[in-house]
Design a protein around this motif. Sequence first.
Motif, PDB file in Angstrom:
ATOM      1  N   UNK A  55     -18.404 -13.962  19.251  1.00 42.57           N
ATOM      2  CA  UNK A  55     -18.213 -14.595  17.957  1.00 42.57           C
ATOM      3  C   UNK A  55     -19.324 -15.609  17.726  1.00 42.57           C
ATOM      4  N   UNK A  56     -19.780 -15.679  16.506  1.00 48.51           N
ATOM      5  CA  UNK A  56     -20.860 -16.599  16.128  1.00 48.51           C
ATOM      6  C   UNK A  56     -20.336 -17.627  15.139  1.00 48.51           C
ATOM      7  N   UNK A  57     -20.843 -18.848  15.228  1.00 49.79           N
ATOM      8  CA  UNK A  57     -20.526 -19.861  14.225  1.00 49.79           C
ATOM      9  C   UNK A  57     -21.274 -19.554  12.942  1.00 49.79           C
ATOM     10  N   UNK A  58     -20.936 -20.274  11.884  1.00 53.32           N
ATOM     11  CA  UNK A  58     -21.634 -20.077  10.614  1.00 53.32           C
ATOM     12  C   UNK A  58     -23.117 -20.347  10.759  1.00 53.32           C
ATOM     13  N   UNK A  59     -23.472 -21.417  11.457  1.00 56.11           N
ATOM     14  CA  UNK A  59     -24.889 -21.757  11.628  1.00 56.11           C
ATOM     15  C   UNK A  59     -25.609 -20.687  12.442  1.00 56.11           C
ATOM     16  N   UNK A  60     -24.981 -20.210  13.508  1.00 53.60           N
ATOM     17  CA  UNK A  60     -25.610 -19.166  14.320  1.00 53.60           C
ATOM     18  C   UNK A  60     -25.788 -17.884  13.525  1.00 53.60           C
ATOM     19  N   UNK A  61     -24.790 -17.580  12.686  1.00 52.95           N
ATOM     20  CA  UNK A  61     -24.886 -16.396  11.838  1.00 52.95           C
ATOM     21  C   UNK A  61     -26.033 -16.529  10.846  1.00 52.95           C
ATOM     22  N   UNK A  91     -17.247 -10.016   7.434  1.00 56.41           N
ATOM     23  CA  UNK A  91     -15.893 -10.530   7.574  1.00 56.41           C
ATOM     24  C   UNK A  91     -15.919 -11.756   8.469  1.00 56.41           C
ATOM     25  N   UNK A  92     -14.899 -12.585   8.346  1.00 59.23           N
ATOM     26  CA  UNK A  92     -14.857 -13.829   9.114  1.00 59.23           C
ATOM     27  C   UNK A  92     -13.432 -14.120   9.530  1.00 59.23           C
ATOM     28  N   UNK A  93     -13.295 -15.034  10.463  1.00 60.37           N
ATOM     29  CA  UNK A  93     -11.976 -15.527  10.850  1.00 60.37           C
ATOM     30  C   UNK A  93     -12.103 -17.002  11.154  1.00 60.37           C
ATOM     31  N   UNK A  94     -10.980 -17.687  11.093  1.00 62.84           N
ATOM     32  CA  UNK A  94     -10.981 -19.119  11.333  1.00 62.84           C
ATOM     33  C   UNK A  94     -11.322 -19.429  12.781  1.00 62.84           C
ATOM     34  N   UNK A 131     -17.856 -15.312  13.201  1.00 62.80           N
ATOM     35  CA  UNK A 131     -18.266 -13.996  12.737  1.00 62.80           C
ATOM     36  C   UNK A 131     -18.547 -13.099  13.931  1.00 62.80           C
ATOM     37  N   UNK A 132     -18.249 -11.816  13.782  1.00 57.40           N
ATOM     38  CA  UNK A 132     -18.489 -10.827  14.823  1.00 57.40           C
ATOM     39  C   UNK A 132     -19.998 -10.610  14.956  1.00 57.40           C
ATOM     40  N   UNK A 133     -20.530 -10.839  16.167  1.00 57.82           N
ATOM     41  CA  UNK A 133     -21.978 -10.742  16.371  1.00 57.82           C
ATOM     42  C   UNK A 133     -22.495  -9.342  16.068  1.00 57.82           C
ATOM     43  N   UNK A 134     -21.728  -8.303  16.459  1.00 59.45           N
ATOM     44  CA  UNK A 134     -22.172  -6.934  16.211  1.00 59.45           C
ATOM     45  C   UNK A 134     -22.247  -6.645  14.715  1.00 59.45           C
ATOM     46  N   UNK A 135     -21.274  -7.155  13.958  1.00 57.12           N
ATOM     47  CA  UNK A 135     -21.283  -6.957  12.507  1.00 57.12           C
ATOM     48  C   UNK A 135     -22.443  -7.702  11.864  1.00 57.12           C
ATOM     49  N   UNK A 136     -22.732  -8.897  12.377  1.00 62.44           N
ATOM     50  CA  UNK A 136     -23.861  -9.670  11.863  1.00 62.44           C
ATOM     51  C   UNK A 136     -25.165  -8.931  12.128  1.00 62.44           C
ATOM     52  N   UNK A 137     -25.313  -8.392  13.340  1.00 65.58           N
ATOM     53  CA  UNK A 137     -26.540  -7.662  13.668  1.00 65.58           C
ATOM     54  C   UNK A 137     -26.699  -6.416  12.804  1.00 65.58           C
ATOM     55  N   UNK A 138     -25.582  -5.757  12.518  1.00 62.92           N
ATOM     56  CA  UNK A 138     -25.649  -4.579  11.649  1.00 62.92           C
ATOM     57  C   UNK A 138     -26.097  -4.965  10.243  1.00 62.92           C
ATOM     58  N   UNK A 139     -25.592  -6.091   9.735  1.00 61.08           N
ATOM     59  CA  UNK A 139     -26.018  -6.563   8.417  1.00 61.08           C
ATOM     60  C   UNK A 139     -27.488  -6.932   8.441  1.00 61.08           C
ATOM     61  N   UNK A 140     -27.946  -7.542   9.539  1.00 60.93           N
ATOM     62  CA  UNK A 140     -29.356  -7.906   9.651  1.00 60.93           C
ATOM     63  C   UNK A 140     -30.241  -6.674   9.601  1.00 60.93           C
ATOM     64  N   UNK A 169     -24.317 -16.945   3.828  1.00 60.37           N
ATOM     65  CA  UNK A 169     -23.378 -16.275   4.719  1.00 60.37           C
ATOM     66  C   UNK A 169     -22.028 -16.108   4.022  1.00 60.37           C
ATOM     67  N   UNK A 170     -21.553 -17.174   3.377  1.00 57.55           N
ATOM     68  CA  UNK A 170     -20.264 -17.106   2.681  1.00 57.55           C
ATOM     69  C   UNK A 170     -20.349 -16.207   1.448  1.00 57.55           C
ATOM     70  N   UNK A 171     -21.536 -16.123   0.865  1.00 52.36           N
ATOM     71  CA  UNK A 171     -21.702 -15.187  -0.250  1.00 52.36           C
ATOM     72  C   UNK A 171     -21.546 -13.751   0.242  1.00 52.36           C
ATOM     73  N   UNK A 172     -22.072 -13.453   1.451  1.00 54.68           N
ATOM     74  CA  UNK A 172     -21.893 -12.122   2.021  1.00 54.68           C
ATOM     75  C   UNK A 172     -20.403 -11.828   2.238  1.00 54.68           C
TER      76      UNK A 172
END
Length: 437
Positions: free
Chosen positions: A18-24, A45-48, A57-66, A35-38
């Motif tokens: 899991x990544x923080x907002x800043x890391x994402x 997707x995100x979770x508290x 945020x899921x790191x794998x999902x973030x990498x896929x978006x990247x 990030x929140x616009x995405x």
Amino acid sequence: MKDQAGSGNGPGATAPQRLSTRETAERLGVKPETVYAYVSRGQLSSSRAPGGRGSTFDAAEVDALARRTGRRTPSPAAGDLAFRTGITLIEDNAYYFRGVDAVELARRYAYEEVAEWLWTGELRPGVRFTAPDETLAAARRAVGALPAHSGTTDRLRVAVVASSTADPLRFDLSPEAVLAAARSLVPTLVGALPPATDASSTAGTAEAPEASDAGLARQLWPKLTPRPADEPSIAALDTALALLIDHDLAASTLAARVAASARAHPYAVVSAGLGVLEGQLHGAASGLAHRMLTEVLERGSAVPVVADHLRTGRRVPGLGHRLYTAEDPRARALFALLAQVPQAAAALAAARDVVATTARHTPLHANVDLALAVLSVSCGMSAEAGETVFAVSRTAGWIAHALEEYGERPLRMRPSGQYAGPRPPQPLPAATGEPPR
């Protein structure tokens, strides 16, 4: 929002990173607001986070978006070009003109006075700009020859060229000559615009004489709306002009500095700025916010309007700014003034409704485009009125940057291209339709 926290996890399986907002944001190379616009667009997707503070945020999902967006490394906060300037500083959700709080300057002084401060570092209370008769006549003739459907920026660009041809001293780049050109160009641009009634009537288009002691905001008012001017509205317009004079190295300002670096005369510098301002990602933002507020008022709520924007993948106009994590200080100042304008109450409430509705999904704050939209909607102006205010105001900022750039080494902005084409040597291309030899 879909919660990815435990998906695919069995007993003994490794939990997804899991990544923080800043890391994402860093991994995507964007601002945290993006990030929140995405998330709001369903692209992420995100979770508290544990304890309910922030999101993960899921790191794998973030990498896929990247991989989809091609953004894998952070963009420099100040852009690829950075050089010294003593004009505007933006930090800690505030901005300053020559070290002085820009919002306070705009609240206390007229546009022309703030422009003089930006140009010279001297405050001249009561200063007024005057358009020379010959220059104004040339600009009006040129603008009058344009098709009726021409936009404001078209008219301003033509007025700049006409003003340039009327000034035989335009190639004199001494500070005195540049300042003289600036003090005559700004009111010429305003004076060359047709009155707002021209949009609906061909009668009564003759220009009325303007009082020589009238401030620029009062001169601009009848070019924006056929409604009579009232003091609270004039005050809001004057403050908007002063607030928008400069905002560091925005795209149009960078273009103006590049022109000045090549020792283009001040009229050409302003033309360069106007050319970039017309881009849909720069000057058109307030017009989009105007149309959105109009729709909110027609439908009685921001909810369906914001929903339509998000459903179609459009960003909600008038929200968020890459340089501010809180509300744009320019918007905050204008909202306070517009609260004193009775006819602005409905549009102001609609703007607040947009902010509150969007905040359910994305924590974005109002920017100056939303405040300009409240002004234009409530005062019977067209959708492009905000762009007109922006262009007239920012002319003074472009001149300030030109004055600064003229003192630097010429042609210092010469970045190198990163060639990505075919490696030489390549064979000569065959002409279309020519048989091979």
